[in-house]
Design a protein around this motif. Structure first.
Motif, PDB file in Angstrom:
ATOM      1  N   LYS A  40       3.720 -41.855  -7.338  1.00  0.00           N
ATOM      2  CA  LYS A  40       3.920 -41.963  -5.895  1.00  0.00           C
ATOM      3  C   LYS A  40       4.210 -40.611  -5.232  1.00  0.00           C
ATOM      4  CE  LYS A  40       5.311 -46.818  -5.710  1.00  0.00           C
ATOM      5  NZ  LYS A  40       4.137 -47.313  -4.962  1.00  0.00           N
ATOM      6  N   VAL A  41       5.048 -39.806  -5.846  1.00  0.00           N
ATOM      7  CA  VAL A  41       5.384 -38.507  -5.252  1.00  0.00           C
ATOM      8  C   VAL A  41       4.174 -37.586  -5.231  1.00  0.00           C
ATOM      9  CG1 VAL A  41       6.804 -36.434  -5.486  1.00  0.00           C
ATOM     10  CG2 VAL A  41       7.828 -38.691  -5.841  1.00  0.00           C
ATOM     11  N   ARG A  44       1.621 -38.746  -2.676  1.00  0.00           N
ATOM     12  CA  ARG A  44       2.026 -38.375  -1.315  1.00  0.00           C
ATOM     13  C   ARG A  44       1.762 -36.896  -1.061  1.00  0.00           C
ATOM     14  NH1 ARG A  44       7.192 -40.389  -1.094  1.00  0.00           N
ATOM     15  NH2 ARG A  44       8.108 -38.439  -1.815  1.00  0.00           N
ATOM     16  N   HIS A  74      10.974 -44.205  -0.658  1.00  0.00           N
ATOM     17  CA  HIS A  74       9.797 -43.420  -0.286  1.00  0.00           C
ATOM     18  C   HIS A  74       9.402 -43.598   1.178  1.00  0.00           C
ATOM     19  CE1 HIS A  74       8.853 -42.374  -4.465  1.00  0.00           C
ATOM     20  NE2 HIS A  74       9.040 -43.644  -4.784  1.00  0.00           N
ATOM     21  N   ASP A  78       6.989 -41.118   3.179  1.00  0.00           N
ATOM     22  CA  ASP A  78       5.597 -41.571   3.275  1.00  0.00           C
ATOM     23  C   ASP A  78       5.107 -41.529   4.721  1.00  0.00           C
ATOM     24  OD1 ASP A  78       5.543 -42.085   0.576  1.00  0.00           O
ATOM     25  OD2 ASP A  78       5.550 -44.266   0.757  1.00  0.00           O
TER      26      ASP A  78
END
Length: 286
Positions: A40-41, A44, A74, A78
């Motif tokens: 996820k990081v 992004r 997040h 995000d």
């Protein structure tokens, strides 16, 4: 226009690069369920480059980013990353309270003030839980930038502890309440996903049921589902021809100060005229 709402994982740039060839009305770069937690990081961080890839590839539909749910750590990062890109809007999943819309609304107001667009940036909200369905009328807030909502049947069924079936009776009431809330607020409504990606007949039957309930289009997870969604949610040639003739007859009647007419065996007044004009305005099946 939301006949097709196509999602692909934000960490799969190879798939995102194919968005232009699929012809979906709205494409979604998915930072939420489609992207594994460990990615996820990094997804992004690579979001701007991924969006540029889609734009440079010639995609002309609505381009959005689905952020992680408001309760996620997040969420705010995000939103910031998404609105730093050349996108039309954000998709916020698992909405249960209109207060969860405020961070996105503030970003939209700021950006539209700094860099005005012909079409303002917008939010698509996900109604995907028992509480979300109960609060759907409060979450459908065009004044907070919401243009459409989608019904997430899989998450809703899980939150109910219900067993998913092909018939779909376990989600029918919630599915109906979501489209009702959307319509009451003047929003577009996007129907549930069909996870059996190789069962075209099931998708077509489910999409037709969604159309009959009042939905504008379908959540899609494959290019094939995009084509099927357009097939269902685009008027047929016969429907277009009937609508065009009805409009012409009604407008001729209005010129004679007649507000209700009989046309080919049907009584026609304002509501039917509105439906006919919507049919003529809908793109043909691609």
């Amino acid at each position: 226009m939301f006949r097709s709402f196509l999602l692909a994982p934000a960490n799969r740039v190879d798939l995102l690069a194919k968005f232009p060839r699929f012809g979906a009305d709205c494409c979604v770069v998915d930072l939420e369920d489609g992207t594994p937690p460990d990615d996820k990081v990094s997804a992004r961080a690579g979001l701007a480059a991924a969006v540029r890839t889609v734009r440079d590839g010639g995609y002309r539909g609505l381009l959005t980013v689905r952020v992680n749910e408001p309760s996620s750590p997040h969420y705010l990062e995000d939103l910031a990353a998404a609105f730093a890109c050349d996108i039309d809007g954000v998709v916020i999943p698992k909405l249960e309270d209109p207060a969860q819309l405020w961070p996105a609304h503030h970003q939209i107001v700021r950006l539209d003030g700094e860099r005005p667009r012909t079409e303002p940036r917008f939010v698509i909200g996900g109604i995907e839980s028992v509480r979300g369905v109960q609060e759907a009328a409060r979450v459908c807030r065009p004044d907070l930038g919401v243009r459409a909502v989608y019904f997430g049947a899989e998450d809703y069924a899980a939150s109910m502890g219900a067993r998913r079936t092909r018939r779909g009776g376990e989600v029918f009431t919630a599915r109906s309440l979501v489209v009702m809330a959307a319509r009451a607020a003047g929003l577009a409504a996007i129907d549930q996903v069909v996870v059996d990606i190789r069962d075209s007949e099931l998708f077509l039957a489910d999409a037709r049921e969604g159309l009959e309930l009042g939905y504008d289009g379908k959540t899609c997870v494959t290019p094939g589902q995009v084509r099927l969604a357009h097939q269902v949610f685009s008027p047929t040639a016969e429907e277009r021809d009937f609508a065009a003739r009805l409009i012409a007859a009604y407008e001729a009647a209005l010129a004679r100060n007649v507000g209700v007419i009989e046309f080919e065996g049907k009584m026609v007044d304002g509501p039917l005229l509105k439906r006919a004009r919507a049919i003529v305005a809908t793109p043909a099946d691609a």
